[in-house]
Design a protein around this motif. Structure first.
Motif, PDB file in Angstrom:
ATOM      1  N   LEU A 315      14.805  -6.125  61.939  1.00  2.96           N
ATOM      2  CA  LEU A 315      14.484  -5.972  63.355  1.00  2.96           C
ATOM      3  C   LEU A 315      15.566  -5.190  64.084  1.00  2.96           C
ATOM      4  O   LEU A 315      15.284  -4.458  65.039  1.00  2.96           O
ATOM      5  CB  LEU A 315      14.331  -7.353  64.001  1.00  2.96           C
ATOM      6  N   ALA A 316      16.817  -5.330  63.625  1.00  5.87           N
ATOM      7  CA  ALA A 316      17.930  -4.670  64.313  1.00  5.87           C
ATOM      8  C   ALA A 316      17.834  -3.151  64.259  1.00  5.87           C
ATOM      9  O   ALA A 316      18.356  -2.467  65.143  1.00  5.87           O
ATOM     10  CB  ALA A 316      19.262  -5.130  63.707  1.00  5.87           C
ATOM     11  N   VAL A 317      17.167  -2.606  63.227  1.00  4.06           N
ATOM     12  CA  VAL A 317      17.065  -1.149  63.112  1.00  4.06           C
ATOM     13  C   VAL A 317      15.835  -0.598  63.819  1.00  4.06           C
ATOM     14  O   VAL A 317      15.594   0.616  63.788  1.00  4.06           O
ATOM     15  CB  VAL A 317      17.068  -0.688  61.635  1.00  4.06           C
ATOM     16  N   LEU A 318      15.061  -1.467  64.472  1.00  2.00           N
ATOM     17  CA  LEU A 318      13.866  -0.996  65.165  1.00  2.00           C
ATOM     18  C   LEU A 318      14.162   0.079  66.219  1.00  2.00           C
ATOM     19  O   LEU A 318      13.382   1.018  66.363  1.00  2.00           O
ATOM     20  CB  LEU A 318      13.122  -2.172  65.805  1.00  2.00           C
ATOM     21  N   PRO A 319      15.252  -0.019  67.004  1.00  2.00           N
ATOM     22  CA  PRO A 319      15.538   1.070  67.954  1.00  2.00           C
ATOM     23  C   PRO A 319      15.678   2.423  67.273  1.00  2.00           C
ATOM     24  O   PRO A 319      15.213   3.439  67.794  1.00  2.00           O
ATOM     25  CB  PRO A 319      16.849   0.629  68.609  1.00  2.00           C
ATOM     26  N   ALA A 320      16.312   2.440  66.096  1.00  2.00           N
ATOM     27  CA  ALA A 320      16.415   3.696  65.348  1.00  2.00           C
ATOM     28  C   ALA A 320      15.036   4.165  64.911  1.00  2.00           C
ATOM     29  O   ALA A 320      14.735   5.365  64.929  1.00  2.00           O
ATOM     30  CB  ALA A 320      17.329   3.523  64.130  1.00  2.00           C
ATOM     31  N   ALA A 321      14.182   3.208  64.529  1.00  2.00           N
ATOM     32  CA  ALA A 321      12.816   3.560  64.115  1.00  2.00           C
ATOM     33  C   ALA A 321      12.042   4.163  65.280  1.00  2.00           C
ATOM     34  O   ALA A 321      11.330   5.163  65.121  1.00  2.00           O
ATOM     35  CB  ALA A 321      12.096   2.328  63.586  1.00  2.00           C
ATOM     36  N   VAL A 322      12.188   3.561  66.470  1.00  2.00           N
ATOM     37  CA  VAL A 322      11.505   4.094  67.646  1.00  2.00           C
ATOM     38  C   VAL A 322      11.996   5.506  67.944  1.00  2.00           C
ATOM     39  O   VAL A 322      11.205   6.413  68.236  1.00  2.00           O
ATOM     40  CB  VAL A 322      11.720   3.170  68.859  1.00  2.00           C
ATOM     41  N   GLY A 323      13.307   5.700  67.870  1.00  2.00           N
ATOM     42  CA  GLY A 323      13.853   7.039  68.087  1.00  2.00           C
ATOM     43  C   GLY A 323      13.349   8.040  67.076  1.00  2.00           C
ATOM     44  O   GLY A 323      13.029   9.183  67.423  1.00  2.00           O
ATOM     45  N   PHE A 324      13.249   7.607  65.833  1.00  2.00           N
ATOM     46  CA  PHE A 324      12.766   8.497  64.779  1.00  2.00           C
ATOM     47  C   PHE A 324      11.308   8.872  65.006  1.00  2.00           C
ATOM     48  O   PHE A 324      10.881   9.997  64.742  1.00  2.00           O
ATOM     49  CB  PHE A 324      12.931   7.832  63.414  1.00  2.00           C
ATOM     50  N   VAL A 325      10.533   7.904  65.510  1.00  2.00           N
ATOM     51  CA  VAL A 325       9.118   8.160  65.776  1.00  2.00           C
ATOM     52  C   VAL A 325       8.955   9.144  66.937  1.00  2.00           C
ATOM     53  O   VAL A 325       8.126  10.058  66.890  1.00  2.00           O
ATOM     54  CB  VAL A 325       8.377   6.845  66.073  1.00  2.00           C
ATOM     55  N   LEU A 326       9.761   8.976  67.977  1.00  2.00           N
ATOM     56  CA  LEU A 326       9.628   9.821  69.161  1.00  2.00           C
ATOM     57  C   LEU A 326      10.305  11.181  68.986  1.00  2.00           C
ATOM     58  O   LEU A 326       9.863  12.177  69.561  1.00  2.00           O
ATOM     59  CB  LEU A 326      10.219   9.107  70.386  1.00  2.00           C
ATOM     60  N   GLY A 327      11.373  11.224  68.192  1.00  2.00           N
ATOM     61  CA  GLY A 327      12.133  12.462  68.027  1.00  2.00           C
ATOM     62  C   GLY A 327      11.317  13.653  67.562  1.00  2.00           C
ATOM     63  O   GLY A 327      11.409  14.741  68.159  1.00  2.00           O
ATOM     64  N   PRO A 328      10.496  13.511  66.510  1.00  9.14           N
ATOM     65  CA  PRO A 328       9.714  14.659  66.046  1.00  9.14           C
ATOM     66  C   PRO A 328       8.785  15.246  67.103  1.00  9.14           C
ATOM     67  O   PRO A 328       8.520  16.450  67.105  1.00  9.14           O
ATOM     68  CB  PRO A 328       8.921  14.084  64.867  1.00  9.14           C
ATOM     69  N   PHE A 329       8.289  14.413  68.004  1.00  7.89           N
ATOM     70  CA  PHE A 329       7.396  14.931  69.034  1.00  7.89           C
ATOM     71  C   PHE A 329       8.144  15.816  70.026  1.00  7.89           C
ATOM     72  O   PHE A 329       7.545  16.646  70.713  1.00  7.89           O
ATOM     73  CB  PHE A 329       6.708  13.780  69.768  1.00  7.89           C
ATOM     74  N   ALA A 330       9.459  15.626  70.103  1.00  6.08           N
ATOM     75  CA  ALA A 330      10.262  16.466  70.992  1.00  6.08           C
ATOM     76  C   ALA A 330      10.816  17.691  70.277  1.00  6.08           C
ATOM     77  O   ALA A 330      11.382  18.577  70.921  1.00  6.08           O
ATOM     78  CB  ALA A 330      11.418  15.649  71.573  1.00  6.08           C
ATOM     79  N   SER A 331      10.636  17.764  68.946  1.00  6.94           N
ATOM     80  CA  SER A 331      11.267  18.850  68.191  1.00  6.94           C
ATOM     81  C   SER A 331      10.719  20.219  68.580  1.00  6.94           C
ATOM     82  O   SER A 331      11.456  21.206  68.583  1.00  6.94           O
ATOM     83  CB  SER A 331      11.102  18.622  66.679  1.00  6.94           C
ATOM     84  N   GLY A 332       9.421  20.287  68.923  1.00  2.00           N
ATOM     85  CA  GLY A 332       8.858  21.565  69.362  1.00  2.00           C
ATOM     86  C   GLY A 332       9.503  22.037  70.651  1.00  2.00           C
ATOM     87  O   GLY A 332       9.859  23.218  70.787  1.00  2.00           O
ATOM     88  N   GLN A 333       9.668  21.122  71.606  1.00  4.44           N
ATOM     89  CA  GLN A 333      10.324  21.458  72.869  1.00  4.44           C
ATOM     90  C   GLN A 333      11.779  21.866  72.631  1.00  4.44           C
ATOM     91  O   GLN A 333      12.272  22.820  73.231  1.00  4.44           O
ATOM     92  CB  GLN A 333      10.286  20.252  73.821  1.00  4.44           C
TER      93      GLN A 333
END
Length: 484
Positions: A315-333
């Protein structure tokens, strides 16, 4: 090469449906790496297996996967990426069934080795096919989904393994973590037949078996002792294998140069590495995946340092997981803003997050770690698709299978090196101490070491832009590395 360019100019109408199938093939290999870690105690109890056997269940898969990736990518270029993708997927299903129904530890180890082999055949075709079927304007978005898949697979592995064992589906216990692959592939394989367009090199040739054997031996001699050596106290065999790796790599390179000079078809044409920026990109991939050591060191810190359960550590690594999920969507920008510096921007953000975690642990503020971990995940999610795109696009479409195998192999080798070296540093600092402060200090140093590797990767990732001449040089390389 006009045929390839025509296909590139006419987008495949089924490309987005095909992407879902390809991402299934990209999802399964990392999932099956992470999911087994959670199940090892149950497997050990069921089979009364030794610690070394448990290590082989992990390292047999990881080593075979890393060793065979380059050959797997080349097979797709030669024999058709859809055909090889399907063959790899069916072999992965068969190996998963063998693992799921294993009647002894030896059978399970053999099944894991076969799983790694099949994964190495299947996985490079996903990245190569994405590069082949998507037009340039859509590749960034498609590769963002590809990067997202890796993040989801790693996080899913941490939770799905525990959930399947806890639920004890059909009384299968730990066996369900392998057998769950079968219904997924039962849907994905027919979908691949219906949606995937066949792509391959326009200049098919025979597989360079001598080169394939030499590169496999060289990588095995490098990776196997790095995975097993530290766990076993660096026995003499591990040191001898490490010493044998450079000569084997040299033999491989000389063999490839001789084949190219004779006008034959090497598995890795030396001339291919002259593609502008390719060598720097591959080295960047090597340093980038030093991040693999984070999962080991942070997990030990959470459990041994903070006294959390494996589930709480997950559970402690969930913030990193959320960031990883959202990061690719910003990669185009990010790419539109930073251009060729996009990969470096993501890696720098990731490094800053790791330094943040080191500072928070050192100053005794673990409750704020979630913010820094989110930054780490977001940086990785931004960097990975941009890194993959810049490396694969350095070569022509007919070489994309080999390039995807190369970049995946460099990621795996980088992960093995980092786990052995940075992980070794981490455990050396801890020694026999069980104090939270000592473990936290060791984690902070390891996190900074990983951050330094990421900054090196960021510097290497900034390659000169590809002008028309450079693009022409890449596009005119055929599968043997000859120009036309």
């Amino acid at each position: 090469m006009e045929h390839v360019r025509t296909l590139e100019q006419v987008p495949d109408p089924r490309r987005w449906t095909a992407l879902a199938v390809l991402l299934t093939g990209a999802f399964l290999p990392p999932l099956d790496f992470f999911i087994v870690n959670v199940a090892l105690p149950s497997i050990s109890e069921d089979f009364h297996a030794s610690a070394s056997t448990m290590q082989l269940i992990i390292s047999g898969y990881a080593t075979t996967y890393a060793v065979m990736l380059i050959t797997g990518g080349r097979l797709g270029d030669l024999y058709g990426r859809r055909n090889v993708f399907l063959a790899g997927m069916m072999a992965f299903a068969a190996a998963s069934a063998l693992c799921g129904f294993a009647w002894s530890p030896l059978v399970l180890v053999v099944g894991r080795i076969l799983q790694g082999f099949a994964a190495a055949i299947m996985a490079p075709q996903a990245l190569a096919s994405i590069n082949a079927i998507f037009p340039d304007r859509e590749k960034s978005k498609a590769l963002s989904f590809y990067a997202l898949t890796f993040g989801v697979a790693s996080m899913a592995g941490l939770f799905l393994g525990g959930a399947l064992i806890a639920l004890n589906v059909l009384g299968l216990g730990w066996r369900a973590i392998f057998l769950v692959n079968l219904p997924v592939i039962a849907v994905a394989a027919p979908s691949a037949v219906m949606t995937l367009r066949e792509t391959r090199s326009d200049h098919p040739s025979k597989l360079d078996l001598g080169g394939a054997v030499l590169i496999a031996l060289a990588l095995f001699a490098l990776i196997s002792p790095l995975i097993e050596g530290r766990e076993q106290g660096w026995p003499i065999w591990s040191l001898l294998m490490l010493a044998a790796s450079p000569p084997l790599l040299l033999l491989f390179w000389q063999h490839e140069r001789r084949l190219e000079a004779a006008g034959r078809d090497p598995i890795l044409a030396p001339r291919l590495l002259r593609a502008p920026g390719l060598k720097r990109g591959l080295l960047a991939a090597l340093f980038f995946y030093a991040f693999a050591a984070f999962w080991l060191t942070f997990s030990v810190f959470e459990q041994a340092g903070l006294g959390r359960t494996p589930f709480e550590a997950g559970l402690a690594v969930l913030p990193a997981a959320v960031g990883f999920v959202l990061g690719p969507f910003a990669s185009g920008q990010i790419f539109r803003v930073f251009g060729r510096y996009s990969t470096a921007a993501g890696m720098s953000l990731e490094a800053a997050g790791l330094v943040g975690t080191a500072a928070l642990v050192s100053f005794g503020a673990p409750t704020l770690l979630s913010i820094a971990l989110f930054v780490v995940g977001a940086g990785q999610g931004i960097a990975l698709p941009n890194l993959v795109r810049t490396v694969v696009q350095r070569v022509g479409p007919t070489q994309s299978g080999l390039a995807s195998g190369l970049v995946n192999s460099m990621l795996q080798i980088g992960g093995a090196l980092a786990t052995a070296l940075i992980g070794g540093l981490f455990f050396s600092i801890i020694g026999s101490s069980t104090y939270a402060t000592s473990i936290g200090h060791a984690y902070s140093i390891a996190a900074i070491a990983i951050a330094i590797c990421l900054l090196v990767a960021a510097w290497l990732s900034v390659s000169p832009p590809m002008d028309d001449d450079a693009r022409s040089q890449s596009d005119t390389l055929d599968s043997s590395g000859r120009t036309h």
